[in-house]
Motif scaffolding. Sequence first.
Motif, PDB file in Angstrom:
ATOM      1  N   SER A 190      38.385   3.785  25.733  1.00  0.00           N
ATOM      2  CA  SER A 190      38.369   2.342  25.972  1.00  0.00           C
ATOM      3  C   SER A 190      37.690   1.605  24.824  1.00  0.00           C
ATOM      4  CB  SER A 190      37.666   2.026  27.296  1.00  0.00           C
ATOM      5  OG  SER A 190      36.330   2.493  27.282  1.00  0.00           O
ATOM      6  N   ALA A 191      36.612   2.188  24.297  1.00  0.00           N
ATOM      7  CA  ALA A 191      35.936   1.574  23.149  1.00  0.00           C
ATOM      8  C   ALA A 191      36.842   1.588  21.922  1.00  0.00           C
ATOM      9  CB  ALA A 191      34.632   2.309  22.853  1.00  0.00           C
ATOM     10  N   PHE A 192      37.577   2.680  21.748  1.00  0.00           N
ATOM     11  CA  PHE A 192      38.503   2.775  20.620  1.00  0.00           C
ATOM     12  C   PHE A 192      39.597   1.711  20.723  1.00  0.00           C
ATOM     13  CE2 PHE A 192      42.552   4.773  19.113  1.00  0.00           C
ATOM     14  CZ  PHE A 192      42.309   4.614  17.759  1.00  0.00           C
ATOM     15  N   PHE A 193      40.134   1.513  21.928  1.00  0.00           N
ATOM     16  CA  PHE A 193      41.175   0.500  22.107  1.00  0.00           C
ATOM     17  C   PHE A 193      40.632  -0.906  21.845  1.00  0.00           C
ATOM     18  CE2 PHE A 193      43.279   3.668  25.153  1.00  0.00           C
ATOM     19  CZ  PHE A 193      44.059   4.178  24.130  1.00  0.00           C
ATOM     20  N   GLN A 194      39.373  -1.129  22.198  1.00  0.00           N
ATOM     21  CA  GLN A 194      38.753  -2.415  21.901  1.00  0.00           C
ATOM     22  C   GLN A 194      38.686  -2.629  20.391  1.00  0.00           C
ATOM     23  OE1 GLN A 194      34.723  -2.852  23.290  1.00  0.00           O
ATOM     24  NE2 GLN A 194      34.534  -4.951  22.561  1.00  0.00           N
ATOM     25  N   ALA A 195      38.364  -1.563  19.666  1.00  0.00           N
ATOM     26  CA  ALA A 195      38.293  -1.671  18.204  1.00  0.00           C
ATOM     27  C   ALA A 195      39.665  -1.980  17.608  1.00  0.00           C
ATOM     28  CB  ALA A 195      37.735  -0.380  17.615  1.00  0.00           C
ATOM     29  N   LEU A 196      40.722  -1.451  18.204  1.00  0.00           N
ATOM     30  CA  LEU A 196      42.065  -1.690  17.683  1.00  0.00           C
ATOM     31  C   LEU A 196      42.471  -3.160  17.803  1.00  0.00           C
ATOM     32  CD1 LEU A 196      44.110   1.384  18.995  1.00  0.00           C
ATOM     33  CD2 LEU A 196      43.120   1.037  16.728  1.00  0.00           C
ATOM     34  N   GLU A 197      41.905  -3.874  18.772  1.00  0.00           N
ATOM     35  CA  GLU A 197      42.262  -5.270  18.968  1.00  0.00           C
ATOM     36  C   GLU A 197      41.682  -6.178  17.885  1.00  0.00           C
ATOM     37  OE1 GLU A 197      40.961  -6.264  22.865  1.00  0.00           O
ATOM     38  OE2 GLU A 197      42.388  -4.924  23.874  1.00  0.00           O
ATOM     39  N   ASN A 198      40.610  -5.739  17.247  1.00  0.00           N
ATOM     40  CA  ASN A 198      39.962  -6.568  16.224  1.00  0.00           C
ATOM     41  C   ASN A 198      39.397  -5.665  15.134  1.00  0.00           C
ATOM     42  OD1 ASN A 198      38.708  -8.655  14.813  1.00  0.00           O
ATOM     43  ND2 ASN A 198      36.939  -8.735  16.188  1.00  0.00           N
ATOM     44  N   PRO A 199      40.269  -5.006  14.366  1.00  0.00           N
ATOM     45  CA  PRO A 199      39.789  -4.029  13.383  1.00  0.00           C
ATOM     46  C   PRO A 199      39.209  -4.690  12.135  1.00  0.00           C
ATOM     47  CG  PRO A 199      42.166  -4.222  13.247  1.00  0.00           C
ATOM     48  CD  PRO A 199      41.740  -5.081  14.402  1.00  0.00           C
TER      49      PRO A 199
ATOM     50  N   GLY B  67      35.090  -7.257  11.783  1.00  0.00           N
ATOM     51  CA  GLY B  67      35.783  -6.580  12.868  1.00  0.00           C
ATOM     52  C   GLY B  67      35.150  -5.246  13.223  1.00  0.00           C
ATOM     53  N   TYR B  68      35.734  -4.604  14.224  1.00  0.00           N
ATOM     54  CA  TYR B  68      35.243  -3.304  14.687  1.00  0.00           C
ATOM     55  C   TYR B  68      35.698  -2.200  13.719  1.00  0.00           C
ATOM     56  CZ  TYR B  68      33.985  -5.336  19.184  1.00  0.00           C
ATOM     57  OH  TYR B  68      33.402  -6.090  20.184  1.00  0.00           O
ATOM     58  N   ILE B  69      34.866  -1.186  13.604  1.00  0.00           N
ATOM     59  CA  ILE B  69      35.183  -0.034  12.755  1.00  0.00           C
ATOM     60  C   ILE B  69      35.171   1.211  13.628  1.00  0.00           C
ATOM     61  CG2 ILE B  69      34.532   1.304  10.718  1.00  0.00           C
ATOM     62  CD1 ILE B  69      33.110  -1.184   9.655  1.00  0.00           C
ATOM     63  N   ALA B  70      36.348   1.803  13.807  1.00  0.00           N
ATOM     64  CA  ALA B  70      36.485   2.995  14.641  1.00  0.00           C
ATOM     65  C   ALA B  70      36.224   4.241  13.802  1.00  0.00           C
ATOM     66  CB  ALA B  70      37.871   3.047  15.256  1.00  0.00           C
ATOM     67  N   LEU B  71      35.129   4.911  14.102  1.00  0.00           N
ATOM     68  CA  LEU B  71      34.773   6.158  13.426  1.00  0.00           C
ATOM     69  C   LEU B  71      34.746   7.294  14.449  1.00  0.00           C
ATOM     70  CD1 LEU B  71      31.849   4.874  11.154  1.00  0.00           C
ATOM     71  CD2 LEU B  71      34.277   5.043  10.589  1.00  0.00           C
ATOM     72  N   CYS B  72      35.632   7.196  15.453  1.00  0.00           N
ATOM     73  CA  CYS B  72      35.622   8.160  16.553  1.00  0.00           C
ATOM     74  C   CYS B  72      36.907   8.970  16.646  1.00  0.00           C
ATOM     75  CB  CYS B  72      35.383   7.433  17.874  1.00  0.00           C
ATOM     76  SG  CYS B  72      36.599   6.138  18.233  1.00  0.00           S
ATOM     77  N   VAL B  73      37.847   8.755  15.733  1.00  0.00           N
ATOM     78  CA  VAL B  73      39.140   9.442  15.803  1.00  0.00           C
ATOM     79  C   VAL B  73      39.306  10.336  14.583  1.00  0.00           C
ATOM     80  CG1 VAL B  73      41.640   9.173  15.929  1.00  0.00           C
ATOM     81  CG2 VAL B  73      40.151   7.534  17.096  1.00  0.00           C
ATOM     82  N   ALA B  74      39.518  11.625  14.817  1.00  0.00           N
ATOM     83  CA  ALA B  74      39.628  12.599  13.731  1.00  0.00           C
ATOM     84  C   ALA B  74      41.065  12.652  13.224  1.00  0.00           C
ATOM     85  CB  ALA B  74      39.160  13.979  14.194  1.00  0.00           C
TER      86      ALA B  74
ATOM     87  N   ILE C 107      32.261   2.290  16.379  1.00  0.00           N
ATOM     88  CA  ILE C 107      32.506   3.223  17.482  1.00  0.00           C
ATOM     89  C   ILE C 107      32.418   4.638  16.921  1.00  0.00           C
ATOM     90  CG2 ILE C 107      33.992   3.795  19.417  1.00  0.00           C
ATOM     91  CD1 ILE C 107      33.292   0.821  19.252  1.00  0.00           C
ATOM     92  N   MET C 108      31.476   5.429  17.430  1.00  0.00           N
ATOM     93  CA  MET C 108      31.344   6.830  17.052  1.00  0.00           C
ATOM     94  C   MET C 108      31.498   7.706  18.294  1.00  0.00           C
ATOM     95  SD  MET C 108      28.284   6.750  14.187  1.00  0.00           S
ATOM     96  CE  MET C 108      27.098   5.766  15.103  1.00  0.00           C
TER      97      MET C 108
ATOM     98  N   MET D 270      23.102  12.909  19.383  1.00  0.00           N
ATOM     99  CA  MET D 270      24.036  13.387  18.373  1.00  0.00           C
ATOM    100  C   MET D 270      25.316  12.538  18.406  1.00  0.00           C
ATOM    101  SD  MET D 270      22.200  15.784  17.125  1.00  0.00           S
ATOM    102  CE  MET D 270      23.354  16.472  15.940  1.00  0.00           C
ATOM    103  N   PHE D 271      25.814  12.172  17.240  1.00  0.00           N
ATOM    104  CA  PHE D 271      27.045  11.397  17.137  1.00  0.00           C
ATOM    105  C   PHE D 271      27.914  11.981  16.024  1.00  0.00           C
ATOM    106  CE2 PHE D 271      24.366   8.421  19.357  1.00  0.00           C
ATOM    107  CZ  PHE D 271      25.227   7.665  20.135  1.00  0.00           C
ATOM    108  N   ARG D 272      29.234  11.927  16.245  1.00  0.00           N
ATOM    109  CA  ARG D 272      30.196  12.367  15.234  1.00  0.00           C
ATOM    110  C   ARG D 272      30.780  11.143  14.538  1.00  0.00           C
ATOM    111  NH1 ARG D 272      36.083  14.849  16.692  1.00  0.00           N
ATOM    112  NH2 ARG D 272      36.203  12.692  17.434  1.00  0.00           N
ATOM    113  N   ILE D 273      30.739  11.149  13.206  1.00  0.00           N
ATOM    114  CA  ILE D 273      31.343  10.093  12.396  1.00  0.00           C
ATOM    115  C   ILE D 273      32.634  10.632  11.786  1.00  0.00           C
ATOM    116  CG2 ILE D 273      31.103   8.653  10.343  1.00  0.00           C
ATOM    117  CD1 ILE D 273      28.130   8.516  10.852  1.00  0.00           C
ATOM    118  N   CYS D 274      33.760  10.053  12.171  1.00  0.00           N
ATOM    119  CA  CYS D 274      35.065  10.428  11.608  1.00  0.00           C
ATOM    120  C   CYS D 274      35.366   9.457  10.463  1.00  0.00           C
ATOM    121  CB  CYS D 274      36.149  10.374  12.669  1.00  0.00           C
ATOM    122  SG  CYS D 274      35.870  11.499  14.051  1.00  0.00           S
TER     123      CYS D 274
END
Length: 529
Positions: free
Chosen positions: A58-67, A76-83, A454-455, A468-472
């Motif tokens: 859901s957070a990733f989809f929010q980032a897609l609306e305003n990248p 805008g949002y920066i999605a760093l959660c998708v590998a 978003i991580m 712990m967080f993963r940065i893609c």
Amino acid sequence: MKKASCLNAAGVSDSNTATTTADASSGTTTTSTSHENTVALVSSRGYRALKPPLPYLSAFFQALENPCHETENRHGYIALCVAENKLVIDELSRHLLSLQPLQSQSQSQLQSRHPYCHAAFEKLENYCYNDMRGMMHVRESVARFLTRKFLRRHETTNRNCSVLGEHVILGSGCAGLLNGLFFSLLEPGDGVLIPAPYYAAFESDMKVVAQCVPIGVYMANPSQGPTVEELERAKRNATFKASTATVKMLLLTNPNNPLGTIYSPETIKNAIDWARSHGMHTVVDEIYGLSIHDHDNDYRDSDSDSNKDNNKFQSVIEILDNQLGNHVHFLWALSKDFGSSGFRVGVLYTQNQILNNALSNLNVFSSVSQPMQSVIAELLQDDEFMDDFLDHSRKLLRTSYRIVVEALREMNIPFVEAQAGMFVYCDFSSWLPMHSFEGEAMLGRFFQDNVRIIMTPGECQRDDKPGMFRICYAWVTPNVLRIAMDRLKLVALDMANQKSGGKSWTKPGTCSSSSSSNDVDNMWQKIYY
């Protein structure tokens, strides 16, 4: 006649609710009260499928609306959660759309102008039903590629020295193939050992259809992989859980996600030997196997001993000298190494013929379209492009990786030094408002709302340490990645200023003095984008 009924919160028709019935022939509508037995809209299996495979979607989809864009939308949002490796998509796209130079106007030359379009749509067999495991000429092309890149041997007539097309199965990504493996090899309630932390969607892959149980293997040194003692302990502990019938499978990811580390051949071999001694299957997911950062990991001259000595990554196919037997199964896909998750092309290599036959039926639910198969066969046969493309991809990954780790070092954030993949696993525990997974969730929400980053949180990956967080880092351009790191640096700077003033980074409203509370509230409410 069309019938619509009111639903209760569980998505079930309420026997005492009003029912509206529309008669299409007369155009009349009547309303009545139904006392029929309640009928669920979906089965329990359907409800099980409602759970998103990744908790942070859901957070990733929010980032897609305003990248975020480096010039047009820096806030805008920066999605760093998708590998995903979006760094190479343009190059692959250009290659697939490229035109061959014409030397004559003959029909054969005209057909070769667009080789991939020609491969996809010229052959009539691509329009008809075929083997659901993949057309044999495509499976043979994939087998040749696996021999060259993973077994790392040149073409040979010796069957033991090559991956055979008959042992290759194509599916709609690794997720579809994993689903088939869990369903075919295990029973409902059987346990699957997975070294933790691990890729969050594995749980969905094994639960939704096959109804298997994930069992985390917690290790003293996760980067090095599980020892026999740690595997034995995890298996022994699982037997005391009523929810787990029998542990029957070991699932390894090498290179590892989310750590980005590479297991040694000894670790892989010892784990497989242990699993075999317990009559268990081992699945080795090598979906990041060609995204190795080390520039010495070059496959152009893969037969030379000096080259093999420099290569840190060895495929399970090579480690076992291509003797996988009936209980070891290899997975790979184009999704990561080729930045092509949308192609939905996964590869299973298994020497278990009974499993192979079972998947020839099951794969009707997970097969790859034949035009896409033909494109992939054509692509994988182009050795020169493959070598250049993968080498260029490694360089791009190293550049973005350096951007992240240099910023982490500047912020004094510990991280796992990655050898492969497209992510960095970071320890933000010093930033937690409270040392718990509740605190991790709060920090993740702070990143999302105040920093617009978003991580992937560690709890989603079944880490036992909060923070712990993963940065893609390959999902965005290097310039957008720098914007993300600059935002995090601002947070780090504010935290350092607070600590120098004797203030703590805590949940708003929990400080002892009102002035301190206001300062911390301001910290949590400050915008960093």
